[in-house]
Design a protein around this motif. Structure first.
Motif, PDB file in Angstrom:
ATOM      1  N   GLY A   1    -104.125  33.903  31.408  1.00 18.87           N
ATOM      2  CA  GLY A   1    -103.268  33.790  30.240  1.00 18.87           C
ATOM      3  C   GLY A   1    -103.122  35.147  29.555  1.00 18.87           C
ATOM      4  O   GLY A   1    -103.055  36.191  30.198  1.00 18.87           O
ATOM      5  N   GLU A   2    -103.097  35.141  28.229  1.00 19.43           N
ATOM      6  CA  GLU A   2    -102.900  36.380  27.465  1.00 19.43           C
ATOM      7  C   GLU A   2    -104.180  36.839  26.770  1.00 19.43           C
ATOM      8  O   GLU A   2    -104.144  37.651  25.854  1.00 19.43           O
ATOM      9  N   ASN A   3    -105.323  36.344  27.209  1.00 21.04           N
ATOM     10  CA  ASN A   3    -106.582  36.631  26.520  1.00 21.04           C
ATOM     11  C   ASN A   3    -107.151  38.016  26.822  1.00 21.04           C
ATOM     12  O   ASN A   3    -108.065  38.462  26.131  1.00 21.04           O
ATOM     13  N   TYR A   4    -106.631  38.679  27.853  1.00 23.32           N
ATOM     14  CA  TYR A   4    -107.197  39.958  28.276  1.00 23.32           C
ATOM     15  C   TYR A   4    -106.082  41.000  28.343  1.00 23.32           C
ATOM     16  O   TYR A   4    -105.426  41.161  29.369  1.00 23.32           O
ATOM     17  N   PRO A   5    -105.857  41.724  27.259  1.00 19.89           N
ATOM     18  CA  PRO A   5    -104.716  42.646  27.178  1.00 19.89           C
ATOM     19  C   PRO A   5    -104.782  43.800  28.167  1.00 19.89           C
ATOM     20  O   PRO A   5    -103.745  44.386  28.487  1.00 19.89           O
TER      21      PRO A   5
ATOM     22  N   GLU B   1    -101.922  34.972  41.597  1.00 24.04           N
ATOM     23  CA  GLU B   1    -102.219  36.351  41.222  1.00 24.04           C
ATOM     24  C   GLU B   1    -103.654  36.498  40.733  1.00 24.04           C
ATOM     25  O   GLU B   1    -104.153  35.671  39.968  1.00 24.04           O
ATOM     26  N   TRP B   2    -104.304  37.575  41.195  1.00 22.11           N
ATOM     27  CA  TRP B   2    -105.633  37.952  40.723  1.00 22.11           C
ATOM     28  C   TRP B   2    -105.496  39.195  39.859  1.00 22.11           C
ATOM     29  O   TRP B   2    -104.692  40.088  40.151  1.00 22.11           O
ATOM     30  N   TYR B   3    -106.294  39.236  38.804  1.00 16.95           N
ATOM     31  CA  TYR B   3    -106.252  40.340  37.856  1.00 16.95           C
ATOM     32  C   TYR B   3    -107.596  41.066  37.812  1.00 16.95           C
ATOM     33  O   TYR B   3    -108.613  40.562  38.295  1.00 16.95           O
TER      34      TYR B   3
END
Length: 206
Positions: free
Chosen positions: A70-74, A86-88
């Motif tokens: 999600g958007e928890n890790y800028p 997708e892996w981040y």
């Protein structure tokens, strides 16, 4: 290969394996790497392949990596796809993970790619003795052709029932780490184990 965004997430997955699969005595691989390292890129380019290759033969955890964030890790960056997902990677979470592991052990992160093996005995990780492969040193000195090739060899090794039996028996003994080290090195193909031993690329850290 298993994503492990945080140290706590890795422990949770290990505990789940204990509950769901009964893995009381095993070995845990922690692959310390980053996308900006050549050795890290070597694996990330084929991450989907190695995810399926290792399967359940050995649990390799990737600190700082994960999916469905999600958007928890800028600071996240997309580094690979596994089964279309997708892996981040997050530098912040990677640093937090390595620092927590440093506090648990006498290991200090070198800043390069390393493979750490931790014994799991009676459902708990034994932090007092760990095995470390210094992958970038091995690569630079020609001990291995590539990190990908080395993981391929390790995967085949861990598929061997005789090797697994030897490791699982060793986990129940007082000198488990020394016995596991011997079981791994002597069974690597092409004399790689001897090269690794002579070059001190694989060490026990108390």
């Amino acid at each position: 290969m298993i994503n492990a965004l945080t140290y706590e997430e890795m422990i949770k997955k290990i505990n789940n394996n204990y509950i769901e699969r009964g893995l009381r005595n095993d070995y845990i691989g922690v692959f310390i790497t980053r996308p900006d390292l050549e050795s890290g890129k070597n694996i990330l380019n084929s991450l989907d392949y190695y995810h399926h290759l290792t399967g359940r033969n050995v649990n390799f955890y990737l600190p700082g990596f994960g999916s469905y964030w999600g958007e928890n890790y800028p600071d996240k960056e997309t580094v690979a796809k596994i089964d279309g997902t997708e892996w981040y990677f997050s530098n912040e979470q990677f640093v937090k993970f390595t620092r927590k592991l440093e506090r648990k052990t006498k290991w200090v992160y070198s800043g390069e790619s390393e493979l750490i093996l931790l014994p799991l005995i009676d459902g708990k990780i034994e932090f007092d003795k760990i095995l470390i492969f210094y992958l970038d040193d091995m690569l630079r000195d020609g001990a291995i052709k590539s990190v990908s090739a080395f993981f391929q060899q390790l995967s085949r090794l861990f598929e061997s029932k005789s090797t697994l039996s030897e490791i699982h028996v060793a986990l129940r003994k007082d000198n488990a780490i020394e016995l596991i080290k011997g079981a791994i090195l002597k069974n690597l193909p092409y004399g790689i184990g001897d090269v690794i031993t002579r070059g001190n690329y694989f060490v026990i850290m108390n």
